[in-house]
Write an enzyme that holds these catalytic residues in place. Structure first.
Site, PDB file in Angstrom:
ATOM      1  N   THR A  40      13.948  57.737 -34.683  1.00 30.32           N
ATOM      2  CA  THR A  40      14.507  59.065 -34.413  1.00 30.32           C
ATOM      3  C   THR A  40      14.131  60.078 -35.476  1.00 30.32           C
ATOM      4  OG1 THR A  40      16.380  58.090 -33.234  1.00 30.32           O
ATOM      5  CG2 THR A  40      16.667  60.330 -34.044  1.00 30.32           C
ATOM      6  N   TYR A  54      15.989  62.417 -26.401  1.00 26.77           N
ATOM      7  CA  TYR A  54      14.762  62.823 -27.074  1.00 26.77           C
ATOM      8  C   TYR A  54      13.774  61.669 -27.020  1.00 26.77           C
ATOM      9  CZ  TYR A  54      17.117  60.061 -30.614  1.00 26.77           C
ATOM     10  OH  TYR A  54      17.780  59.044 -31.264  1.00 26.77           O
ATOM     11  N   THR A 120      16.972  53.722 -36.224  1.00 26.35           N
ATOM     12  CA  THR A 120      18.278  53.193 -36.655  1.00 26.35           C
ATOM     13  C   THR A 120      18.715  51.938 -35.915  1.00 26.35           C
ATOM     14  OG1 THR A 120      19.433  54.693 -35.134  1.00 26.35           O
ATOM     15  CG2 THR A 120      19.096  55.461 -37.404  1.00 26.35           C
ATOM     16  N   ASP A 121      18.139  51.659 -34.746  1.00 29.43           N
ATOM     17  CA  ASP A 121      18.638  50.535 -33.952  1.00 29.43           C
ATOM     18  C   ASP A 121      18.513  49.192 -34.664  1.00 29.43           C
ATOM     19  OD1 ASP A 121      19.463  52.177 -31.962  1.00 29.43           O
ATOM     20  OD2 ASP A 121      17.958  51.583 -30.489  1.00 29.43           O
ATOM     21  N   LYS A 193      24.866  49.421 -38.275  1.00 34.67           N
ATOM     22  CA  LYS A 193      25.053  50.590 -37.411  1.00 34.67           C
ATOM     23  C   LYS A 193      26.307  50.356 -36.572  1.00 34.67           C
ATOM     24  CE  LYS A 193      22.632  53.499 -34.036  1.00 34.67           C
ATOM     25  NZ  LYS A 193      21.385  53.716 -33.284  1.00 34.67           N
ATOM     26  N   GLU A 313      38.505  26.875 -36.853  1.00 34.00           N
ATOM     27  CA  GLU A 313      38.137  27.024 -35.444  1.00 34.00           C
ATOM     28  C   GLU A 313      37.256  25.871 -34.942  1.00 34.00           C
ATOM     29  OE1 GLU A 313      39.524  29.123 -33.535  1.00 34.00           O
ATOM     30  OE2 GLU A 313      40.403  30.465 -35.018  1.00 34.00           O
TER      31      GLU A 313
END
Length: 356
Positions: A40, A54, A120-121, A193, A313
Site C-alpha cells: 500500500t 486502491y 501490511t498484510d 496487524k 488443555e
C-alpha cells in the site's frame, strides 16, 4: 575563464569552501538503504477520497523517495526495488531473496541502516523472519502504510520518514528488526496487524518499544527474546524453507484439513486453536497420527493476545507436541520453518519457541 581579481579569487574560494562543507556534511550523515517490495505504501487510488480502495504496488522506489525531500536532512538515502507486489503474495522464495539482500547490505561498511517498505498484510511475518535470520546489530526497519499516497491523510510519507530516521539512529542498533508505523516503534517479533481500516493497525500485547515524535526517538523498553546478532540461525546458510502450514480450530471442526496437509508432505503443522490453544476432541487423533508420521505439531491459538501454556488443555509431553508460547499462528509458522532448517527434534524445537 581565468580568475585574477583578488575579490573574484576570494569569492571563488568561499564558494568552493561552502561546496566542500556541504559535501562533507552529506558524507557525514548515516547511509540508509531503502529496499522496496511494494504494498500500500507504493499504492495509488483513483481519487484522493479512496483510502481503502486502491491498487497496491504501483509507485517505484525512486518516485517514493523523490516525493519525500525531507529525508535528505536525516540520512543519505539510496533505494532498490527488490519486488513490486502486494504482500499477501509473498512466498518463501521472496523471504529468502529479501533476507539474503538485507544480510549482504548489513555487511557493507558504508551502510548504516536498512529500511524495507512492505505491504501490511504479511509485514509482521517478514519482520519476524528477518529478526530470526539476519545476523547484524545495524538497525533494520520494516515499514508500510494503511492508505495509499494518493489518499487524503495518507500515512505513508510520515511512516517512511520515521523509519529512515530510526534506521539512521545509533540508539536503534542491537534492538532487532523494528516496525515503525503510526509514530510507534514496535518489535518485529511482537507486533501484529490488528485492524484493516485504521492507521493504528499494528499493535503488540506487550506494547511498543518506543515512539518517534518529530524525528526524535523515545525508547521505553527493549526486546528480551533472542534475535539478529544473537540468533543461532543465519540467512546466509539457508537455501530453502521446509513446508509448514496452518490449520484453524473452530466449532464443529473436521479433520479434512489436517489429513490433507499430511498427504501434501508438510514438515510441521501449526494448529491455531481456540482459547488456550485448545484442540477439538475429534481433531486430536488426526494430529497424533500426523506426529506419528514424523510431522511436528505446533499448538498455537487464534486469539489475539495471551500465550499457550504447555500441558494445559492438551498433554503436550505425552503427545510430543510443541507449544507456540505467545506467537500467533502466522509467526509460529515462520519460526517453525526456520527452526526446522536446524533440527527436527521436538525438544529442541520447544527450546527454540521459548527463546525466540
Amino acid at each position: 575563464m581565468r580568475i585574477s581579481h583578488p575579490m573574484h579569487r576570494w569569492l571563488a574560494g568561499l564558494l568552493l569552501s561552502a561546496a566542500s562543507a556541504v559535501a562533507m556534511a552529506q558524507a557525514a550523515r548515516p547511509h540508509v538503504v531503502v529496499l522496496a517490495t511494494g504494498g500500500t505504501i507504493a499504492g495509488a487510488g483513483a481519487s484522493a477520497a479512496n483510502s481503502a480502495t486502491y491498487a497496491a504496488a504501483k509507485v517505484p522506489v525512486d518516485k517514493l523517495l523523490a516525493g519525500l525531500p525531507e529525508l535528505a536532512s536525516v540520512a543519505r538515502v539510496s533505494g532498490e526495488q527488490v519486488f513490486q507486489i502486494a504482500s499477501e503474495s509473498f512466498t518463501n522464495d521472496h523471504l529468502l531473496q529479501l533476507g539474503k539482500r538485507v544480510s549482504a547490505l548489513a555487511k557493507q561498511a558504508d551502510v548504516d541502516g536498512i529500511v524495507i517498505t512492505h505491504g501490511t498484510d504479511t509485514l509482521e511475518e517478514t519482520a519476524y523472519f528477518l529478526n530470526l535470520v539476519v545476523r547484524t546489530t545495524k538497525p533494520i526497519v520494516v515499514v508500510g502504510s494503511m492508505r495509499p499516497g494518493t489518499a487524503l491523510s495518507a500515512d505513508g510519507a510520515l511512516n517512511l520518514y520515521d523509519a529512515v530516521g530510526v534506521a539512521a539512529s545509533k540508539d536503534a542498533a542491537g534492538k532487532g528488526v523494528l516496525v515503525t508505523m503510526n509514530d510507534e516503534i514496535q518489535s518485529g517479533r511482537d507486533v501484529s496487524k490488528t485492524i484493516n481500516i485504521k492507521t493504528e493497525a499494528f499493535k503488540s500485547q506487550w506494547g511498543p518499544l518506543g515512539m518517534v515524535v518529530e524525528g526524535k526517538n523515545y525508547w521505553f523498553r527493549a526486546p528480551v527474546k533472542r534475535h539478529t546478532s544473537a540468533s543461532e540461525f543465519n540467512i546466509d546458510e539457508i537455501q530453502a524453507l521446509p513446508a509448514v502450514d496452518i490449520v484453524y480450530g473452530y466449532g464443529n471442526m473436521n479433520t479434512t484439513g489436517i489429513e490433507a496437509y499430511g498427504k501434501a508432505g508438510v514438515k510441521a503443522l501449526v494448529h491455531a486453536g481456540t482459547g488456550n490453544g485448545s484442540v477439538a476432541a475429534q481433531a486430536v487423533p488426526a494430529l497424533q497420527a500426523l506426529r506419528a508420521q514424523g510431522v511436528q505439531v505446533v499448538r498455537s491459538a487464534r486469539v489475539p493476545d495471551g500465550f499457550v501454556l504447555r500441558n494445559a488443555e492438551q498433554p503436550d509431553d505425552k503427545y510430543d507436541w510443541v507449544v507456540a508460547h505467545d506467537l500467533r499462528p502466522q509467526k509460529a509458522r515462520i519460526l517453525a520453518m526456520v527452526a526446522l532448517t536446524k533440527t527436527n527434534d521436538s525438544k529442541e524445537l520447544q527450546r527454540i519457541f521459548w527463546e525466540y
